[in-house]
Design a protein around this motif. Structure first.
Motif, PDB file in Angstrom:
ATOM      1  N   GLU A  97       0.829  -1.205   0.000  1.00 40.07           N
ATOM      2  CA  GLU A  97       0.000   0.000   0.000  1.00 40.07           C
ATOM      3  C   GLU A  97       0.861   1.252   0.000  1.00 40.07           C
ATOM      4  O   GLU A  97       1.989   1.261   0.501  1.00 40.07           O
ATOM      5  CB  GLU A  97      -0.920   0.015   1.228  1.00 40.07           C
ATOM      6  N   LEU A  98       0.308   2.318  -0.574  1.00 41.97           N
ATOM      7  CA  LEU A  98       0.951   3.628  -0.533  1.00 41.97           C
ATOM      8  C   LEU A  98       0.453   4.375   0.696  1.00 41.97           C
ATOM      9  O   LEU A  98      -0.753   4.387   0.975  1.00 41.97           O
ATOM     10  CB  LEU A  98       0.640   4.429  -1.799  1.00 41.97           C
ATOM     11  N   VAL A  99       1.355   5.000   1.419  1.00 41.27           N
ATOM     12  CA  VAL A  99       0.976   5.766   2.613  1.00 41.27           C
ATOM     13  C   VAL A  99       1.422   7.206   2.450  1.00 41.27           C
ATOM     14  O   VAL A  99       2.369   7.517   1.719  1.00 41.27           O
ATOM     15  CB  VAL A  99       1.604   5.156   3.885  1.00 41.27           C
ATOM     16  N   GLN A 100       0.705   8.070   3.139  1.00 40.47           N
ATOM     17  CA  GLN A 100       1.013   9.494   3.146  1.00 40.47           C
ATOM     18  C   GLN A 100       1.250   9.948   4.581  1.00 40.47           C
ATOM     19  O   GLN A 100       0.729   9.337   5.522  1.00 40.47           O
ATOM     20  CB  GLN A 100      -0.139  10.302   2.527  1.00 40.47           C
ATOM     21  N   PRO A 101       2.019  10.993   4.772  1.00 35.80           N
ATOM     22  CA  PRO A 101       2.242  11.498   6.136  1.00 35.80           C
ATOM     23  C   PRO A 101       0.920  11.866   6.801  1.00 35.80           C
ATOM     24  O   PRO A 101       0.051  12.495   6.195  1.00 35.80           O
ATOM     25  CB  PRO A 101       3.126  12.728   5.911  1.00 35.80           C
ATOM     26  N   GLY A 102       0.766  11.444   8.062  1.00 42.51           N
ATOM     27  CA  GLY A 102      -0.431  11.782   8.843  1.00 42.51           C
ATOM     28  C   GLY A 102      -1.542  10.764   8.749  1.00 42.51           C
ATOM     29  O   GLY A 102      -2.508  10.830   9.521  1.00 42.51           O
ATOM     30  N   VAL A 103      -1.447   9.808   7.799  1.00 41.20           N
ATOM     31  CA  VAL A 103      -2.489   8.787   7.684  1.00 41.20           C
ATOM     32  C   VAL A 103      -2.235   7.690   8.725  1.00 41.20           C
ATOM     33  O   VAL A 103      -1.145   7.110   8.748  1.00 41.20           O
ATOM     34  CB  VAL A 103      -2.503   8.173   6.270  1.00 41.20           C
ATOM     35  N   PRO A 104      -3.208   7.348   9.600  1.00 43.18           N
ATOM     36  CA  PRO A 104      -2.986   6.356  10.663  1.00 43.18           C
ATOM     37  C   PRO A 104      -2.588   4.993  10.097  1.00 43.18           C
ATOM     38  O   PRO A 104      -3.185   4.504   9.132  1.00 43.18           O
ATOM     39  CB  PRO A 104      -4.334   6.274  11.378  1.00 43.18           C
TER      40      PRO A 104
END
Length: 377
Positions: free
Chosen positions: A210-217
């Protein structure tokens, strides 16, 4: 030999006569026993009938002939009576946090699983940082070159060869590359999502790829320290409870009881259930875990000079509450005014002085002025 053979029939006859005589004696005794039992039964019925008739005709005879009831006793005592309110609370942690990434990227690895206990700094997930790693390699090469140039320029400057500007430019370039490399290494370190403190992974919200972004739990994480108990208390206890009050905490699953204090009292009443929230300080206990159920025993009443009796011995009729006390071998019915009850103890407000002897076992079989016999245990 012949004489012995002649005596055998006589011996057999004697044995037969003896056996018959013995059987006749046993039967006679059995018949005699049955006859006596019949007489006893008849006499017992006649005695009961005569006692009943005399009891009706002569009240004094009824009192003296009344059979004593076997009982045990308990003592009323005078001392401190304390009442507690019991409410259910839940163990919570001030370190209940949601962990997210500080950099964007694709998830390469998720070592953490739900329910896993981890230590501070342990890796929970790893994010793809290939581009940062390549930039670090290039930056390291540039820094190596800049360091070599600076060292040579420094040797020349110490020999008074060259200009100061050349020396300062080489030094500045080297120091600038060092700071840039440190920043890139910090960025690379952020590709590893780590536990901020020791605790338990409650939930994992990401998967490999999965791709994650800053601030996403990414994880819900609960620490093992800074635990406290939260409970909702009825608004009727507003003003009764305050910060610093002593509280007994029972953990049913651990069969453990501790004494602690109220650390905070809420100032708002919940309109849905008419309660307010309290927090209770919880010391570090090895077996206590977040979300564990506890029972809080909060003292709301105390009387140092109370009269206390076992609660199960108090009976009621149309006139009120009463119990039986023993006076001179006789059970006496004593009406009382009861107060609060906690556990199996009840405070008596009126009717007893605290020195009485109370009928315990057998209290449902006795009545007023019944003769009693106290069992010696």
């Amino acid at each position: 030999m012949k004489s012995i053979l002649k005596l055998l029939p006589l011996f057999a006859l004697a044995v037969l006569v003896f056996s018959c005589g013995q059987e006749d004696g046993i039967d006679a005794k059995k018949n005699k026993l049955a006859e006596l039992k019949d007489q006893v039964s008849t006499l017992s019925d006649e005695i009961k009938n005569l006692e009943a008739e005399l009891s009706k005709l002569d009240p004094e005879f009824a009192k003296t002939n009344k059979k004593s009831i076997l009982i045990t006793t308990a003592a009323a005592r005078k001392g401190e009576f304390t009442h507690f309110v019991e409410v259910t609370g839940s163990v919570l942690s001030k370190k209940n946090v949601s962990i997210s990434s500080e950099t964007a990227g694709r998830i390469l690895e998720v070592p953490a699983i739900e329910g896993m206990r981890v230590s501070k700094g342990q890796i929970l997930a790893r994010i793809d940082a290939e581009s940062i790693e390549r930039n670090i390699e290039e930056m390291q090469s540039s820094l190596d070159l800049a360091t070599t140039i600076f060292q040579k320029q420094e040797r020349l400057w110490n020999q008074k060869i060259g200009t100061e500007i050349q020396y300062l430019e080489a030094k500045n370039r080297k120091e600038g590359l060092e700071k840039s490399l440190a920043a890139m290494k910090t960025q690379l370190n952020k590709a590893y999502v780590k536990a901020p403190f020791s605790g338990t992974v409650e939930s994992v919200q990401v998967r490999v790829g999965e791709l994650v972004q800053p601030g996403v739990p990414m994880f819900q994480f609960v620490g093992e320290s800074d635990l406290f108990i939260q409970a909702d208390v009825s608004e009727s206890f507003v003003g009764v409870l305050s910060k610093g009050d002593s509280v007994q905490v029972v953990f049913p699953s651990l069969n453990k009881t501790i004494t602690t204090k109220v650390s905070a009292v809420g100032g708002i009443i919940n309109p849905n259930n008419r309660t307010f929230s309290i927090e209770v300080f919880l010391p570090n206990l090895p077996d206590v875990k977040p979300n564990m159920i506890s029972v809080l025993k909060i003292q709301d009443y105390s009387n140092k000079e109370g009269v206390i009796v076992p609660a199960h011995l108090i009976l009621s009729d149309t006139q009120g509450d009463y119990l039986f006390i023993v006076e001179n071998g006789t059970a006496k019915k004593k009406y009382v005014k009861r107060g609060l009850t906690f556990g199996d103890e009840t405070e008596i407000l009126e009717g007893l002085t605290g020195t009485e002897t109370i009928v315990d076992k057998g209290f449902r079989e006795v009545g007023d002025n019944f003769s009693v016999n106290i069992a010696q245990l």
